[in-house]
Design a protein around this motif. Sequence first.
Motif, PDB file in Angstrom:
ATOM      1  N   ASP A  64      -0.380  -8.412  -8.221  1.00 51.90           N
ATOM      2  CA  ASP A  64      -1.394  -7.857  -8.942  1.00 51.90           C
ATOM      3  C   ASP A  64      -0.909  -6.616  -9.898  1.00 51.90           C
ATOM      4  N   THR A 122      -5.338  -3.856  -8.135  1.00 49.24           N
ATOM      5  CA  THR A 122      -6.023  -3.672  -6.624  1.00 49.24           C
ATOM      6  C   THR A 122      -5.384  -2.398  -6.177  1.00 49.24           C
ATOM      7  N   ALA A 123      -6.074  -1.873  -5.132  1.00 47.38           N
ATOM      8  CA  ALA A 123      -5.661  -0.677  -4.249  1.00 47.38           C
ATOM      9  C   ALA A 123      -4.439  -1.067  -3.603  1.00 47.38           C
ATOM     10  N   ASP A 124      -4.546  -2.156  -3.035  1.00 41.90           N
ATOM     11  CA  ASP A 124      -3.370  -2.538  -2.232  1.00 41.90           C
ATOM     12  C   ASP A 124      -1.991  -2.684  -3.150  1.00 41.90           C
ATOM     13  N   ALA A 125      -2.159  -3.102  -4.327  1.00 39.21           N
ATOM     14  CA  ALA A 125      -1.122  -3.128  -5.299  1.00 39.21           C
ATOM     15  C   ALA A 125      -0.363  -1.746  -5.349  1.00 39.21           C
ATOM     16  N   ARG A 128      -0.245   0.632  -3.232  1.00 43.78           N
ATOM     17  CA  ARG A 128       0.543   1.013  -2.085  1.00 43.78           C
ATOM     18  C   ARG A 128       1.796   0.127  -2.007  1.00 43.78           C
ATOM     19  N   ASP A 129       1.621  -1.223  -2.498  1.00 44.69           N
ATOM     20  CA  ASP A 129       2.951  -1.950  -2.547  1.00 44.69           C
ATOM     21  C   ASP A 129       3.889  -1.360  -3.581  1.00 44.69           C
ATOM     22  N   ARG A 181       5.885   1.463  -2.177  1.00 45.96           N
ATOM     23  CA  ARG A 181       6.512   0.998  -0.866  1.00 45.96           C
ATOM     24  C   ARG A 181       7.685   0.338  -1.741  1.00 45.96           C
TER      25      ARG A 181
END
Length: 66
Positions: A15, A34-37, A39-40, A43
């Motif tokens: 994403d 996305t919000a997950d992206a 964080r990823d 990382r």
Amino acid sequence: MKGQVTQLLLGAVRDAQTTDYDETTGYVRLGVLTADAVRDAYRVMDDIDFPTENVIVQVQAPIMLY
């Protein structure tokens, strides 16, 4: 630095959508879906000690191509 972010993150982070150099701030901007992206992306950068203080990760609307 924009090229480094593009190579590092666009292929590795699901994403992740765009990279751009923000001339007003002097930061590279990574656009994600996305919000997950978010964080990823951090990382991945942390894993290789990439200077995250020079990168803004921003959730944005999807780009539609017709």
